[in-house]
Scaffold this motif. Structure first.
Motif, PDB file in Angstrom:
ATOM      1  N   ILE A  27       5.342 -19.284  17.343  1.00 21.92           N
ATOM      2  CA  ILE A  27       4.428 -19.626  18.506  1.00 21.92           C
ATOM      3  C   ILE A  27       5.187 -18.690  19.667  1.00 21.92           C
ATOM      4  CG2 ILE A  27       5.323 -21.855  19.244  1.00 21.92           C
ATOM      5  CD1 ILE A  27       2.381 -22.158  20.063  1.00 21.92           C
ATOM      6  N   PHE A  28       4.542 -18.074  20.487  1.00 18.41           N
ATOM      7  CA  PHE A  28       4.978 -17.304  21.682  1.00 18.41           C
ATOM      8  C   PHE A  28       5.493 -15.902  21.312  1.00 18.41           C
ATOM      9  CE2 PHE A  28       5.384 -21.561  23.443  1.00 18.41           C
ATOM     10  CZ  PHE A  28       4.204 -21.464  24.056  1.00 18.41           C
ATOM     11  N   TRP A  29       5.835 -15.784  19.806  1.00 20.71           N
ATOM     12  CA  TRP A  29       6.427 -14.521  19.356  1.00 20.71           C
ATOM     13  C   TRP A  29       5.252 -13.462  18.853  1.00 20.71           C
ATOM     14  CZ3 TRP A  29      11.752 -13.489  18.716  1.00 20.71           C
ATOM     15  CH2 TRP A  29      12.602 -14.458  19.376  1.00 20.71           C
ATOM     16  N   VAL A  30       5.413 -12.123  19.132  1.00 26.43           N
ATOM     17  CA  VAL A  30       4.246 -11.254  18.690  1.00 26.43           C
ATOM     18  C   VAL A  30       4.784 -10.548  17.508  1.00 26.43           C
ATOM     19  CG1 VAL A  30       2.850  -9.423  19.445  1.00 26.43           C
ATOM     20  CG2 VAL A  30       3.572 -11.248  21.096  1.00 26.43           C
ATOM     21  N   PRO A  31       3.851 -10.275  16.531  1.00 28.10           N
ATOM     22  CA  PRO A  31       4.325  -9.525  15.399  1.00 28.10           C
ATOM     23  C   PRO A  31       4.194  -8.014  15.616  1.00 28.10           C
ATOM     24  CG  PRO A  31       2.110 -10.336  14.924  1.00 28.10           C
ATOM     25  CD  PRO A  31       2.488 -10.878  16.415  1.00 28.10           C
ATOM     26  N   TYR A  32       4.977  -7.274  14.993  1.00 30.70           N
ATOM     27  CA  TYR A  32       4.955  -5.657  14.957  1.00 30.70           C
ATOM     28  C   TYR A  32       5.539  -4.907  13.770  1.00 30.70           C
ATOM     29  CZ  TYR A  32       5.121  -0.746  16.235  1.00 30.70           C
ATOM     30  OH  TYR A  32       5.019   0.612  16.352  1.00 30.70           O
ATOM     31  N   GLN A  33       5.036  -4.571  12.907  1.00 25.27           N
ATOM     32  CA  GLN A  33       5.733  -3.861  11.609  1.00 25.27           C
ATOM     33  C   GLN A  33       6.726  -4.732  10.881  1.00 25.27           C
ATOM     34  OE1 GLN A  33       6.461   0.028  12.688  1.00 25.27           O
ATOM     35  NE2 GLN A  33       4.232   0.616  12.403  1.00 25.27           N
ATOM     36  N   GLY A  34       6.543  -6.122  10.834  1.00 18.20           N
ATOM     37  CA  GLY A  34       7.478  -6.691   9.969  1.00 18.20           C
ATOM     38  C   GLY A  34       8.642  -7.693  10.681  1.00 18.20           C
ATOM     39  N   TYR A 162      15.032 -10.191  29.320  1.00 20.27           N
ATOM     40  CA  TYR A 162      15.456  -9.676  27.989  1.00 20.27           C
ATOM     41  C   TYR A 162      14.193  -9.680  26.923  1.00 20.27           C
ATOM     42  CZ  TYR A 162      16.594 -14.271  27.541  1.00 20.27           C
ATOM     43  OH  TYR A 162      16.536 -15.732  27.048  1.00 20.27           O
ATOM     44  N   VAL A 163      14.612  -8.985  25.911  1.00 18.24           N
ATOM     45  CA  VAL A 163      13.423  -8.907  24.666  1.00 18.24           C
ATOM     46  C   VAL A 163      14.328  -9.398  23.535  1.00 18.24           C
ATOM     47  CG1 VAL A 163      11.627  -7.904  23.495  1.00 18.24           C
ATOM     48  CG2 VAL A 163      11.932  -7.277  25.919  1.00 18.24           C
ATOM     49  N   CYS A 164      13.738 -10.467  22.987  1.00 22.10           N
ATOM     50  CA  CYS A 164      14.447 -10.784  21.693  1.00 22.10           C
ATOM     51  C   CYS A 164      13.463 -10.226  20.310  1.00 22.10           C
ATOM     52  CB  CYS A 164      14.492 -12.122  21.441  1.00 22.10           C
ATOM     53  SG  CYS A 164      15.497 -12.947  22.771  1.00 22.10           S
ATOM     54  N   LYS A 165      14.261 -10.170  19.141  1.00 24.28           N
ATOM     55  CA  LYS A 165      13.602  -9.465  17.878  1.00 24.28           C
ATOM     56  C   LYS A 165      13.834 -10.355  16.779  1.00 24.28           C
ATOM     57  CE  LYS A 165      13.139  -5.139  15.342  1.00 24.28           C
ATOM     58  NZ  LYS A 165      13.610  -3.810  15.527  1.00 24.28           N
ATOM     59  N   LEU A 166      12.865 -10.989  15.938  1.00 28.60           N
ATOM     60  CA  LEU A 166      13.454 -11.708  14.878  1.00 28.60           C
ATOM     61  C   LEU A 166      12.717 -11.065  13.612  1.00 28.60           C
ATOM     62  CD1 LEU A 166      14.818 -14.529  13.888  1.00 28.60           C
ATOM     63  CD2 LEU A 166      12.620 -15.474  14.652  1.00 28.60           C
ATOM     64  N   PRO A 167      13.301 -11.047  12.523  1.00 31.20           N
ATOM     65  CA  PRO A 167      12.776 -10.456  11.351  1.00 31.20           C
ATOM     66  C   PRO A 167      11.612 -11.325  10.911  1.00 31.20           C
ATOM     67  CG  PRO A 167      15.202  -9.911  10.971  1.00 31.20           C
ATOM     68  CD  PRO A 167      14.787 -10.637  12.362  1.00 31.20           C
ATOM     69  N   GLN A 168      10.460 -10.876  10.473  1.00 26.60           N
ATOM     70  CA  GLN A 168       9.388 -11.570  10.194  1.00 26.60           C
ATOM     71  C   GLN A 168       9.193 -12.000   8.653  1.00 26.60           C
ATOM     72  OE1 GLN A 168       5.774  -9.085  10.976  1.00 26.60           O
ATOM     73  NE2 GLN A 168       4.268 -10.764  10.320  1.00 26.60           N
ATOM     74  N   ASN A 169       9.850 -11.120   7.748  1.00 23.44           N
ATOM     75  CA  ASN A 169       9.696 -11.368   6.592  1.00 23.44           C
ATOM     76  C   ASN A 169      10.463 -12.476   5.979  1.00 23.44           C
ATOM     77  OD1 ASN A 169       8.593  -8.788   6.465  1.00 23.44           O
ATOM     78  ND2 ASN A 169      10.549  -7.600   5.966  1.00 23.44           N
ATOM     79  N   ASN A 170      11.143 -13.258   6.462  1.00 21.38           N
ATOM     80  CA  ASN A 170      11.973 -14.337   6.039  1.00 21.38           C
ATOM     81  C   ASN A 170      11.135 -15.740   6.389  1.00 21.38           C
ATOM     82  OD1 ASN A 170      13.656 -12.592   4.821  1.00 21.38           O
ATOM     83  ND2 ASN A 170      14.819 -12.508   6.821  1.00 21.38           N
ATOM     84  N   TYR A 171      10.075 -15.669   7.116  1.00 20.22           N
ATOM     85  CA  TYR A 171       9.244 -16.785   7.341  1.00 20.22           C
ATOM     86  C   TYR A 171       8.689 -17.646   5.928  1.00 20.22           C
ATOM     87  CZ  TYR A 171      10.536 -17.438  11.880  1.00 20.22           C
ATOM     88  OH  TYR A 171      11.320 -17.712  12.981  1.00 20.22           O
TER      89      TYR A 171
END
Ligand code: CA
Ligand code: CA
Length: 171
Positions: A27-34, A162-171
């Motif tokens: 929640i609160f995170w936005v997906p973009y290309q994985g 700042y902007v954080c990024k978290l890989p989506q694939n491992n959820y």
């Protein structure tokens, strides 16, 4: 017959769920290309921001300050920032934010904090990076409104969003 099979295949493929619906972001995170992205208005130094991003993790990996590896990704992050700072993007303190690029280890060698890989895509402002006063090792994005964003090396101890990024694939 062949045409019918092709049409059926296309219809079935269109009906299948997209990978995004299988692997939602927190929640609160936005997906973009994985990957998943989230902006933070909290003003921190580059290192504090990187540590904060690393607190977000899943079973396999953790978050980092955002790496931006293509023009498309740069545009996406700009849009995301604009959407969250509605109308304030050209005014301080909302006009700048940290991304995960640094040359703190070797001057002039720019690496992303998430993989330690060298930057290939960059979006430097004219005459940047300049390592001003010999003390600029962290990269800020200057958001000039709309999609006019440029990168600049800045003192790592400055505080900003700042902007954080978290890989989506491992959820
Ligand atoms: Ca530097
Ligand atoms: Ca600079």
């Amino acid at each position: 017959m062949k045409v019918t099979l092709v049409v059926m295949f296309v219809l079935i493929a269109a009906a299948l769920p997209t990978s995004e619906s299988c692997q939602p972001c927190p929640i609160f995170w936005v997906p973009y290309q994985g990957n998943c992205y989230r902006i933070f208005a909290e003003k921190l130094t580059w290192k504090q921001a990187e540590n904060k991003c690393q607190r977000y993790r899943n079973w396999f990996t953790r978050g980092h300050l955002v790496s931006i590896r293509s023009r498309g990704e740069n545009k996406f992050v700009s849009i995301l920032w604009n959407s969250a700072t509605d109308g304030l993007v050209t005014r301080k303190p909302y006009a700048t934010y940290w991304i995960g690029l640094t040359d703190a280890r070797y001057e002039g060698t720019w690496r992303w904090s998430d993989t330690n890989q060298l930057a290939t895509y960059t979006n430097w402002d004219r005459n940047q990076p300049d390592n001003h006063s010999g003390n600029q090792d962290c990269v800020t994005v200057w958001n000039r409104g709309g999609l006019q964003t440029i990168w600049d090396d800045k003192q790592c101890n400055a505080v900003q969003g700042y902007v954080c990024k978290l890989p989506q694939n491992n959820y």
